[in-house]
Design a protein around this motif. Structure first.
Motif, PDB file in Angstrom:
ATOM      1  N   THR A  26       0.308   6.024  -1.564  1.00  0.00           N
ATOM      2  CA  THR A  26       1.170   6.820  -2.550  1.00  0.00           C
ATOM      3  C   THR A  26       1.217   6.304  -3.715  1.00  0.00           C
ATOM      4  O   THR A  26       0.946   5.168  -4.112  1.00  0.00           O
ATOM      5  N   ASP A  27       1.361   7.164  -4.734  1.00  0.00           N
ATOM      6  CA  ASP A  27       1.562   6.915  -6.286  1.00  0.00           C
ATOM      7  C   ASP A  27       2.496   5.672  -6.484  1.00  0.00           C
ATOM      8  O   ASP A  27       2.309   4.878  -7.441  1.00  0.00           O
ATOM      9  N   ASP A  28       3.653   5.854  -5.752  1.00  0.00           N
ATOM     10  CA  ASP A  28       4.722   4.883  -6.113  1.00  0.00           C
ATOM     11  C   ASP A  28       5.024   4.254  -4.706  1.00  0.00           C
ATOM     12  O   ASP A  28       5.786   4.405  -3.881  1.00  0.00           O
ATOM     13  N   ALA A  29       4.576   2.872  -4.721  1.00  0.00           N
ATOM     14  CA  ALA A  29       4.895   1.909  -3.494  1.00  0.00           C
ATOM     15  C   ALA A  29       6.312   1.519  -3.244  1.00  0.00           C
ATOM     16  O   ALA A  29       6.863   1.415  -2.376  1.00  0.00           O
ATOM     17  N   ALA A  30       6.979   1.786  -4.378  1.00  0.00           N
ATOM     18  CA  ALA A  30       8.726   1.469  -4.365  1.00  0.00           C
ATOM     19  C   ALA A  30       9.237   2.369  -3.508  1.00  0.00           C
ATOM     20  O   ALA A  30      10.302   2.204  -3.062  1.00  0.00           O
ATOM     21  N   ARG A  31       8.861   3.622  -3.154  1.00  0.00           N
ATOM     22  CA  ARG A  31       9.363   4.559  -2.282  1.00  0.00           C
ATOM     23  C   ARG A  31       9.516   3.930  -0.972  1.00  0.00           C
ATOM     24  O   ARG A  31      10.185   4.594  -0.183  1.00  0.00           O
ATOM     25  N   PHE A  32       8.591   2.880  -0.677  1.00  0.00           N
ATOM     26  CA  PHE A  32       9.059   2.515   0.850  1.00  0.00           C
ATOM     27  C   PHE A  32      10.433   1.977   1.030  1.00  0.00           C
ATOM     28  O   PHE A  32      10.825   1.692   2.189  1.00  0.00           O
ATOM     29  N   LYS A  33      11.079   1.627  -0.095  1.00  0.00           N
ATOM     30  CA  LYS A  33      12.450   1.174  -0.188  1.00  0.00           C
ATOM     31  C   LYS A  33      13.528   2.414   0.607  1.00  0.00           C
ATOM     32  O   LYS A  33      14.469   1.961   1.022  1.00  0.00           O
ATOM     33  N   GLN A  34      12.943   3.431   0.300  1.00  0.00           N
ATOM     34  CA  GLN A  34      13.964   4.775   0.789  1.00  0.00           C
ATOM     35  C   GLN A  34      13.583   5.240   2.007  1.00  0.00           C
ATOM     36  O   GLN A  34      14.455   5.902   2.637  1.00  0.00           O
ATOM     37  N   LEU A  35      12.250   4.809   2.697  1.00  0.00           N
ATOM     38  CA  LEU A  35      11.744   5.175   3.976  1.00  0.00           C
ATOM     39  C   LEU A  35      12.648   4.460   4.792  1.00  0.00           C
ATOM     40  O   LEU A  35      12.842   3.392   4.914  1.00  0.00           O
ATOM     41  N   LYS A  36      12.948   5.383   6.007  1.00  0.00           N
ATOM     42  CA  LYS A  36      13.856   4.527   6.939  1.00  0.00           C
ATOM     43  C   LYS A  36      12.760   4.613   8.211  1.00  0.00           C
ATOM     44  O   LYS A  36      12.935   3.645   9.039  1.00  0.00           O
ATOM     45  N   GLU A  37      11.810   5.545   8.512  1.00  0.00           N
ATOM     46  CA  GLU A  37      10.989   5.686   9.541  1.00  0.00           C
ATOM     47  C   GLU A  37       9.709   6.188   9.059  1.00  0.00           C
ATOM     48  O   GLU A  37       9.527   6.778   8.023  1.00  0.00           O
ATOM     49  N   GLU A 123      -9.063   8.627  -7.940  1.00  0.00           N
ATOM     50  CA  GLU A 123      -7.932   8.009  -8.831  1.00  0.00           C
ATOM     51  C   GLU A 123      -8.450   7.081  -9.433  1.00  0.00           C
ATOM     52  O   GLU A 123      -8.790   5.963  -9.005  1.00  0.00           O
ATOM     53  N   THR A 124      -8.556   7.528 -10.867  1.00  0.00           N
ATOM     54  CA  THR A 124      -9.069   6.426 -11.984  1.00  0.00           C
ATOM     55  C   THR A 124      -7.733   5.976 -12.865  1.00  0.00           C
ATOM     56  O   THR A 124      -6.691   6.387 -12.746  1.00  0.00           O
ATOM     57  N   GLY A 125      -7.983   5.039 -13.626  1.00  0.00           N
ATOM     58  CA  GLY A 125      -6.630   4.589 -14.329  1.00  0.00           C
ATOM     59  C   GLY A 125      -6.304   5.686 -15.428  1.00  0.00           C
ATOM     60  O   GLY A 125      -5.065   5.856 -15.552  1.00  0.00           O
ATOM     61  N   ALA A 126      -7.068   6.186 -16.097  1.00  0.00           N
ATOM     62  CA  ALA A 126      -6.525   7.210 -17.224  1.00  0.00           C
ATOM     63  C   ALA A 126      -6.058   8.459 -16.391  1.00  0.00           C
ATOM     64  O   ALA A 126      -5.045   9.026 -16.756  1.00  0.00           O
ATOM     65  N   ASN A 127      -6.845   9.180 -15.715  1.00  0.00           N
ATOM     66  CA  ASN A 127      -6.552  10.484 -14.975  1.00  0.00           C
ATOM     67  C   ASN A 127      -7.269  10.524 -13.876  1.00  0.00           C
ATOM     68  O   ASN A 127      -8.543  10.029 -13.613  1.00  0.00           O
TER      69      ASN A 127
END
Length: 170
Positions: A26-37, A123-127
């Motif tokens: 996923t683009d945002d690994a921090a989203r795991f903090k919101q996942l419960k399951e 998925e590259t750095g720029a775009n």
């Protein structure tokens, strides 16, 4: 459209108390903090797993699942996908799409010429770069920028692009 979206892959165990290192897809690994399951795709079945706690280490997410308390409980799931239901996915902004929704789109030019089918997204750095399999079997790499990607219609399963000069010759 897919009902399930992959958010990570179990890369390895972490310690001996049942934790795993997960490579986030996923683009945002921090989203795991919101996942419960999450659902663990074993290849044969999908097991619901409750996330007990989340830590981060370098580019990896370290997860502990409820009921999996030793390395022996969890190590058989190395290289397995972690999935979520689409309704638990992050909210997308304008002109943002899940990669799984783009794969298979019919790609045509702004001149009405059919080029081929969307095969992959790099998925590259720029775009991001869209990989289009041309009708000839060759691949065309198209930068996912506003100048090139004119319209994405998921209902009709089509993408309209503008070919920048020299792009097709490469």
């Amino acid at each position: 459209m897919e009902d399930m979206l992959r958010v990570g892959v179990i890369a390895s165990t972490h310690g001996v108390k049942g934790e795993v290192k997960v490579f986030p897809t996923t683009d945002d690994a921090a989203r795991f903090k919101q996942l419960k399951e999450v659902l663990l795709d074993t290849g044969k079945e999908r097991l619901p797993l409750t996330i007990e706690h989340v830590k981060f280490f370098k580019n990896m997410v370290i997860l502990k699942f409820k009921g999996y308390d030793s390395i022996n409980d969890i190590e058989k799931y190395k290289s397995k996908d972690l999935l979520i239901f689409r309704e638990n996915a992050v909210e997308l902004g304008p002109d943002e799409y899940f990669i799984t929704d783009l794969i298979g789109l019919e790609v045509m030019t702004d001149q009405g010429e059919t080029l081929g089918v969307m095969k992959d997204v790099l998925e590259t750095g720029a775009n991001d770069v869209y990989v289009v399999e041309l009708e000839s079997g060759k691949e065309l790499l198209v930068p996912a920028i506003g100048e090139c990607i004119l319209d994405v219609n998921l209902e009709e399963r089509t993408m309209k692009i503008h070919l920048l000069e020299g792009l097709l010759e490469l």
